[in-house]
Design a protein around this motif. Structure first.
Motif, PDB file in Angstrom:
ATOM      1  N   SER A   8       0.861  -1.183   0.000  1.00 63.07           N
ATOM      2  CA  SER A   8       0.000   0.000   0.000  1.00 63.07           C
ATOM      3  C   SER A   8       0.899   1.235   0.000  1.00 63.07           C
ATOM      4  O   SER A   8       2.115   1.137   0.133  1.00 63.07           O
ATOM      5  N   ILE A   9       0.279   2.392  -0.170  1.00 68.44           N
ATOM      6  CA  ILE A   9       1.024   3.640  -0.219  1.00 68.44           C
ATOM      7  C   ILE A   9       0.302   4.678   0.640  1.00 68.44           C
ATOM      8  O   ILE A   9      -0.924   4.681   0.720  1.00 68.44           O
ATOM      9  N   ASP A  10       1.068   5.524   1.283  1.00 64.55           N
ATOM     10  CA  ASP A  10       0.517   6.625   2.062  1.00 64.55           C
ATOM     11  C   ASP A  10       0.110   7.720   1.077  1.00 64.55           C
ATOM     12  O   ASP A  10       0.837   8.680   0.848  1.00 64.55           O
ATOM     13  N   LYS A  11      -1.070   7.552   0.467  1.00 65.77           N
ATOM     14  CA  LYS A  11      -1.501   8.416  -0.636  1.00 65.77           C
ATOM     15  C   LYS A  11      -1.513   9.891  -0.266  1.00 65.77           C
ATOM     16  O   LYS A  11      -1.076  10.731  -1.050  1.00 65.77           O
ATOM     17  N   ASP A  37       7.928  -1.793   5.928  1.00 66.09           N
ATOM     18  CA  ASP A  37       7.289  -3.103   5.764  1.00 66.09           C
ATOM     19  C   ASP A  37       6.652  -3.179   4.376  1.00 66.09           C
ATOM     20  O   ASP A  37       7.326  -3.045   3.392  1.00 66.09           O
ATOM     21  N   GLN A  38       5.325  -3.345   4.317  1.00 66.67           N
ATOM     22  CA  GLN A  38       4.622  -3.472   3.030  1.00 66.67           C
ATOM     23  C   GLN A  38       3.985  -2.152   2.592  1.00 66.67           C
ATOM     24  O   GLN A  38       3.088  -2.151   1.761  1.00 66.67           O
ATOM     25  N   ARG A  39       4.442  -1.054   3.152  1.00 73.65           N
ATOM     26  CA  ARG A  39       3.849   0.252   2.856  1.00 73.65           C
ATOM     27  C   ARG A  39       4.899   1.186   2.267  1.00 73.65           C
ATOM     28  O   ARG A  39       6.010   1.290   2.794  1.00 73.65           O
ATOM     29  N   ILE A  40       4.548   1.876   1.190  1.00 81.11           N
ATOM     30  CA  ILE A  40       5.428   2.877   0.584  1.00 81.11           C
ATOM     31  C   ILE A  40       5.063   4.216   1.208  1.00 81.11           C
ATOM     32  O   ILE A  40       3.901   4.626   1.194  1.00 81.11           O
ATOM     33  N   VAL A  41       6.071   4.865   1.785  1.00 81.72           N
ATOM     34  CA  VAL A  41       5.838   6.109   2.531  1.00 81.72           C
ATOM     35  C   VAL A  41       6.799   7.198   2.070  1.00 81.72           C
ATOM     36  O   VAL A  41       7.842   6.927   1.472  1.00 81.72           O
ATOM     37  N   VAL A 104       1.800   0.878  -7.955  1.00 81.53           N
ATOM     38  CA  VAL A 104       1.190   1.541  -6.797  1.00 81.53           C
ATOM     39  C   VAL A 104       1.675   2.995  -6.726  1.00 81.53           C
ATOM     40  O   VAL A 104       0.892   3.919  -6.512  1.00 81.53           O
ATOM     41  N   VAL A 105       2.967   3.189  -6.943  1.00 82.14           N
ATOM     42  CA  VAL A 105       3.550   4.538  -6.933  1.00 82.14           C
ATOM     43  C   VAL A 105       2.949   5.380  -8.054  1.00 82.14           C
ATOM     44  O   VAL A 105       2.563   6.536  -7.858  1.00 82.14           O
ATOM     45  N   LYS A 106       2.829   4.775  -9.248  1.00 83.96           N
ATOM     46  CA  LYS A 106       2.291   5.503 -10.394  1.00 83.96           C
ATOM     47  C   LYS A 106       0.810   5.834 -10.245  1.00 83.96           C
ATOM     48  O   LYS A 106       0.283   6.647 -10.990  1.00 83.96           O
ATOM     49  N   GLY A 107       0.163   5.228  -9.277  1.00 80.13           N
ATOM     50  CA  GLY A 107      -1.213   5.600  -8.975  1.00 80.13           C
ATOM     51  C   GLY A 107      -1.306   6.978  -8.346  1.00 80.13           C
ATOM     52  O   GLY A 107      -2.354   7.616  -8.379  1.00 80.13           O
ATOM     53  N   VAL A 108      -0.212   7.453  -7.783  1.00 77.91           N
ATOM     54  CA  VAL A 108      -0.166   8.787  -7.154  1.00 77.91           C
ATOM     55  C   VAL A 108       0.708   9.736  -7.975  1.00 77.91           C
ATOM     56  O   VAL A 108       0.345  10.881  -8.220  1.00 77.91           O
TER      57      VAL A 108
END
Length: 147
Positions: A8-11, A37-41, A104-108
């Motif tokens: 997931s990402i901290d949108k 962990d499993q989160r892109i921040v 996921v990154v390209k979603g933001v």
């Protein structure tokens, strides 16, 4: 969550930093994202390119977004680069996962002139990115002289 990945990402924080970098009136010219962990921040933002480059270490997997002014003496414009960094000490499984997580990154982070996959520090040299932007941007009509 995005797609079928566990990442997931901290949108909100990432989008805010992304808009700041894209704002020509802002002194902020870059952002760096990392994994918790499993989160892109959001790891950091700034305006000094050397500080930006120093974030990309051999044991990290990161995403960078940077504003670079391009053009000739008559026509300057901001161009944006999305960087996926995989340090040389990152293991094979984490390396492989980055290609999936990049979506996921390209979603933001949606607007950029070029995308760079970097594994060596010289690939992050500002002159290297400027050259790639020139090639991607088409004609370069500069005379080298500004009145």
């Amino acid at each position: 969550m995005a797609g079928n990945t566990n990442t997931s990402i901290d949108k909100e924080a990432v989008r805010e930093a992304y808009e700041d970098v894209r704002n020509n009136g802002s002194p902020t010219t870059w952002l760096v994202l990392n994994y918790e962990d499993q989160r892109i921040v959001l790891n950091s933002t700034g305006s000094d390119y050397d500080e930006f480059k120093s974030k990309f270490t051999d044991d990290e997997r990161l995403y960078g977004f940077v504003r670079i002014d391009t053009g000739d003496e008559l026509s300057k414009r901001a161009k944006f680069v999305l960087i996926t960094w995989v340090g040389s000490e990152v293991g094979a499984l984490k390396r492989a996962k980055m290609s999936i997580d990049k979506a996921v990154v390209k979603g933001v982070i949606t607007n950029f002139a070029i995308e760079v996959l970097a594994t060596e520090h010289d690939q992050l040299a500002q002159s290297n990115l400027e050259d790639q932007l020139k090639k991607a941007g088409g004609a370069n009509y500069g005379t080298g002289v500004r009145d």
